[in-house]
Motif scaffolding. Structure first.
Motif, mmCIF file in Angstrom:
data_model
loop_
_atom_site.group_PDB
_atom_site.id
_atom_site.type_symbol
_atom_site.label_atom_id
_atom_site.label_comp_id
_atom_site.label_asym_id
_atom_site.label_seq_id
_atom_site.Cartn_x
_atom_site.Cartn_y
_atom_site.Cartn_z
ATOM 1 N N ALA A 10 35.405 31.472 37.100
ATOM 2 C CA ALA A 10 35.768 32.777 37.651
ATOM 3 C C ALA A 10 37.275 33.011 37.562
ATOM 4 O O ALA A 10 37.729 34.120 37.241
ATOM 5 N N THR A 11 38.058 31.964 37.821
ATOM 6 C CA THR A 11 39.512 32.119 37.732
ATOM 7 C C THR A 11 39.947 32.417 36.299
ATOM 8 O O THR A 11 40.818 33.271 36.055
ATOM 9 N N ALA A 12 39.345 31.720 35.343
ATOM 10 C CA ALA A 12 39.669 31.990 33.941
ATOM 11 C C ALA A 12 39.300 33.419 33.560
ATOM 12 O O ALA A 12 40.042 34.114 32.836
ATOM 13 N N ALA A 13 38.140 33.891 34.052
ATOM 14 C CA ALA A 13 37.733 35.270 33.762
ATOM 15 C C ALA A 13 38.691 36.269 34.401
ATOM 16 O O ALA A 13 38.991 37.325 33.822
ATOM 17 N N TYR A 14 39.199 35.946 35.573
ATOM 18 C CA TYR A 14 40.168 36.839 36.233
ATOM 19 C C TYR A 14 41.453 36.946 35.426
ATOM 20 O O TYR A 14 41.990 38.040 35.221
ATOM 21 N N TRP A 15 41.970 35.790 34.957
ATOM 22 C CA TRP A 15 43.209 35.823 34.186
ATOM 23 C C TRP A 15 43.011 36.502 32.831
ATOM 24 O O TRP A 15 43.970 37.042 32.266
ATOM 25 N N ARG A 16 41.795 36.511 32.324
ATOM 26 C CA ARG A 16 41.528 37.256 31.078
ATOM 27 C C ARG A 16 41.391 38.751 31.332
ATOM 28 O O ARG A 16 41.361 39.537 30.389
ATOM 29 N N GLY A 17 41.289 39.127 32.582
ATOM 30 C CA GLY A 17 41.104 40.533 32.919
ATOM 31 C C GLY A 17 39.650 40.930 32.999
ATOM 32 O O GLY A 17 39.344 42.133 33.102
ATOM 33 N N ASP A 18 38.735 39.973 32.979
ATOM 34 C CA ASP A 18 37.304 40.283 33.029
ATOM 35 C C ASP A 18 36.794 40.471 34.451
ATOM 36 O O ASP A 18 35.742 41.085 34.654
ATOM 37 N N LEU A 19 37.502 39.943 35.425
ATOM 38 C CA LEU A 19 37.135 40.104 36.830
ATOM 39 C C LEU A 19 38.310 40.718 37.588
ATOM 40 O O LEU A 19 39.480 40.450 37.272
ATOM 41 N N ARG A 50 39.118 41.607 43.652
ATOM 42 C CA ARG A 50 38.057 41.681 44.661
ATOM 43 C C ARG A 50 36.848 40.860 44.234
ATOM 44 O O ARG A 50 36.245 40.157 45.064
ATOM 45 N N GLN A 51 36.494 40.942 42.970
ATOM 46 C CA GLN A 51 35.365 40.141 42.489
ATOM 47 C C GLN A 51 35.669 38.646 42.571
ATOM 48 O O GLN A 51 34.793 37.841 42.913
ATOM 49 N N LEU A 52 36.910 38.258 42.267
ATOM 50 C CA LEU A 52 37.290 36.849 42.395
ATOM 51 C C LEU A 52 37.193 36.398 43.852
ATOM 52 O O LEU A 52 36.756 35.270 44.137
ATOM 53 N N GLY A 53 37.580 37.285 44.765
ATOM 54 C CA GLY A 53 37.443 36.952 46.181
ATOM 55 C C GLY A 53 35.991 36.775 46.584
ATOM 56 O O GLY A 53 35.666 35.907 47.417
#
Length: 257
Positions: free
Chosen positions: A144-153, A156-159
């Motif tokens: 999930a963290t990797a997806a967040y840094w890619r801009g995919d999440l 709020r979704q990461l939280g």
């Protein structure tokens, strides 16, 4: 007493009559002057009366008005042409964003399909131990963290992932977690594509309206300029010789999707 009153009456009445006579004579003199003055002043009044403008003066005034109107319309046409160019550039940017959003969604959809195929296979059996569940949770957080840094999440979704909300279960097998993560990414990119599509539509509509306004003002500016030229009319001059800066080329943005 009666004699005194009679005396005052006989003395004051002639005085009053004399005063009234003098006032009457003065009023007659003033009236005579007022009646006679218009005849004496008539030549002066005639000289001060406004003169009727000649045909040449009227033509000069009309030419001045036409020239001023032509200048104002030319300025408005130039401004409209600049606005049309800005709106066209904004539409080009929006169309490029739409293409990128579609490519991102197509990539996410392909990945989700691959993960969906993998998820149809039986889930590998692993021991249900605290260490296994801790490993699954760490895997979910890293993905999930990797997806967040890619801009995919979104943040709020990461939280939600770290808070184990919105259906995120760290006890699921990593394969199932990857399938869910791929679907969430695909849905997010689909929403981004639809938003980009709406922005592109608005930009295209604004560009069309601006181009139409620029064309109308360019036509009016050319006609006004032709009316200013002596012996020339807009009907006798071909439209192809209009000034280049006042003519906006007709274009129509291509539709995508």
């Amino acid at each position: 007493m009666e004699k005194t009153v009679l005396y005052q009456f006989l003395v004051e009445v002639p005085q009053a009559a004399a005063i009234w006579s003098a006032l009457l004579v003065l009023a007659l003199i003033v009236l005579t002057v007022l009646v006679a003055r218009p005849e004496r002043d008539r030549p002066e009044d005639d000289r001060s009366a406004p003169t009727v403008p000649s045909d040449r003066e009227l033509a000069a005034a009309e030419a001045t008005d036409l020239r001023r109107y032509a200048e104002e319309v030319a300025v408005a046409a130039a401004g409209a042409a600049q606005t049309a160019r800005r709106r066209r550039d904004a539409w080009s940017t929006a169309q490029a964003d739409l293409d990128r959003a579609w490519a991102a969604y197509d990539e996410a959809d392909s990945a989700a399909r691959r993960f969906a195929g993998a998820g149809a296979l039986p889930t590998p059996r692993t021991p249900h131990t605290p260490a296994e569940y801790a490993a699954r949770e760490r895997h979910l957080h890293r993905a999930a963290t990797a997806a967040y840094w890619r801009g995919d999440l979104t943040l709020r979704q990461l939280g939600d992932v770290f808070g184990h909300r919105a259906g995120w279960d760290p006890r699921l097998h990593p394969v199932e977690q990857e399938v869910r993560l791929a679907r969430v990414v695909r849905d997010g990119r689909l929403a981004g594509y639809r938003a980009a599509q709406e922005r592109e539509r608005r930009a295209w509509r604004d560009a069309e309206l601006a181009a139409e306004a620029a064309r109308a003002l360019a036509t009016e500016a050319y006609a006004a300029a032709a009316r200013v030229r002596p012996g020339r009319s807009a009907a006798t001059r071909p439209a192809s010789t209009a000034p280049a800066r006042l003519v906006t080329a007709r274009w129509r943005p291509a539709r995508v999707g």
